[in-house]
Design a protein around this motif. Sequence first.
Motif, PDB file in Angstrom:
ATOM      1  N   LYS A 152       0.864  -1.184   0.000  1.00  0.00           N
ATOM      2  CA  LYS A 152       0.000   0.000   0.000  1.00  0.00           C
ATOM      3  C   LYS A 152       0.900   1.233   0.000  1.00  0.00           C
ATOM      4  CE  LYS A 152      -3.896  -2.144   0.125  1.00  0.00           C
ATOM      5  NZ  LYS A 152      -4.825  -2.059  -0.989  1.00  0.00           N
ATOM      6  N   THR A 153       0.674   2.119  -0.972  1.00  0.00           N
ATOM      7  CA  THR A 153       1.543   3.278  -1.166  1.00  0.00           C
ATOM      8  C   THR A 153       0.740   4.565  -1.131  1.00  0.00           C
ATOM      9  OG1 THR A 153       2.908   1.921  -2.626  1.00  0.00           O
ATOM     10  CG2 THR A 153       3.269   4.297  -2.712  1.00  0.00           C
ATOM     11  N   THR A 154       1.289   5.578  -0.438  1.00  0.00           N
ATOM     12  CA  THR A 154       0.700   6.920  -0.451  1.00  0.00           C
ATOM     13  C   THR A 154       1.816   7.956  -0.561  1.00  0.00           C
ATOM     14  OG1 THR A 154       0.734   7.090   1.961  1.00  0.00           O
ATOM     15  CG2 THR A 154      -1.317   6.298   0.950  1.00  0.00           C
ATOM     16  N   ASN A 167       3.407   8.571   7.136  1.00  0.00           N
ATOM     17  CA  ASN A 167       3.048   7.217   7.563  1.00  0.00           C
ATOM     18  C   ASN A 167       1.686   7.136   8.243  1.00  0.00           C
ATOM     19  OD1 ASN A 167       3.951   8.570   9.858  1.00  0.00           O
ATOM     20  ND2 ASN A 167       4.871   6.761  10.749  1.00  0.00           N
ATOM     21  N   PHE A 170      -5.036   4.723   3.886  1.00  0.00           N
ATOM     22  CA  PHE A 170      -5.016   4.045   2.598  1.00  0.00           C
ATOM     23  C   PHE A 170      -6.248   3.158   2.529  1.00  0.00           C
ATOM     24  CE2 PHE A 170      -2.445   1.588   5.572  1.00  0.00           C
ATOM     25  CZ  PHE A 170      -2.909   0.301   5.419  1.00  0.00           C
ATOM     26  N   ILE A 224       1.665  -6.445   5.343  1.00  0.00           N
ATOM     27  CA  ILE A 224       1.470  -5.201   4.590  1.00  0.00           C
ATOM     28  C   ILE A 224       2.813  -4.501   4.527  1.00  0.00           C
ATOM     29  CG2 ILE A 224       0.449  -2.894   4.585  1.00  0.00           C
ATOM     30  CD1 ILE A 224      -2.068  -4.059   5.687  1.00  0.00           C
ATOM     31  N   TYR A 225       3.255  -4.245   3.308  1.00  0.00           N
ATOM     32  CA  TYR A 225       4.437  -3.429   3.085  1.00  0.00           C
ATOM     33  C   TYR A 225       3.907  -2.027   2.801  1.00  0.00           C
ATOM     34  CZ  TYR A 225       7.694  -7.351   2.901  1.00  0.00           C
ATOM     35  OH  TYR A 225       8.465  -8.426   3.218  1.00  0.00           O
ATOM     36  N   ARG A 226       4.043  -1.163   3.766  1.00  0.00           N
ATOM     37  CA  ARG A 226       3.453   0.181   3.716  1.00  0.00           C
ATOM     38  C   ARG A 226       4.498   1.178   3.236  1.00  0.00           C
ATOM     39  NH1 ARG A 226       1.265   4.276   2.932  1.00  0.00           N
ATOM     40  NH2 ARG A 226       0.031   5.485   4.407  1.00  0.00           N
ATOM     41  N   TYR A 236       5.283   4.996   2.108  1.00  0.00           N
ATOM     42  CA  TYR A 236       4.736   6.344   2.317  1.00  0.00           C
ATOM     43  C   TYR A 236       5.792   7.380   1.946  1.00  0.00           C
ATOM     44  CZ  TYR A 236       7.319   6.123   6.722  1.00  0.00           C
ATOM     45  OH  TYR A 236       8.306   6.001   7.664  1.00  0.00           O
ATOM     46  N   TYR A 289      -4.644  -1.790  12.574  1.00  0.00           N
ATOM     47  CA  TYR A 289      -5.150  -0.512  12.085  1.00  0.00           C
ATOM     48  C   TYR A 289      -6.599  -0.307  12.513  1.00  0.00           C
ATOM     49  CZ  TYR A 289      -1.178  -0.965   8.879  1.00  0.00           C
ATOM     50  OH  TYR A 289       0.068  -1.121   8.344  1.00  0.00           O
TER      51      TYR A 289
END
Length: 80
Positions: free
Chosen positions: A13-15, A19, A23, A42-44, A46, A68
């Motif tokens: 998940k990318t934003t 952090n 998402f 989850i590979y987050r 950011y 979360y």
Amino acid sequence: YDLEGEVKYIEVKTTKGNNKTPFFMSSNEVQFSNSHISNYYIYRLYNFDAKSSSAKMYVTQGSVVNEYSLVPISFKVEKS
């Protein structure tokens, strides 16, 4: 697979934000994380910068429900 040869399920998940930026996940993704707690990650990513293709990252393992806060934002509506 992990180093021991066990299956490892990875959701990325990318934003562009920090952090703490929310998402989105589908209900199927949430259910899958609940069903595969021991090998779901989850590979987050950011602070994503498209120009340099770089981001900061952290990893969480297990059900997203445990890691979360989930906020329902839409409903599927069908005529009964």
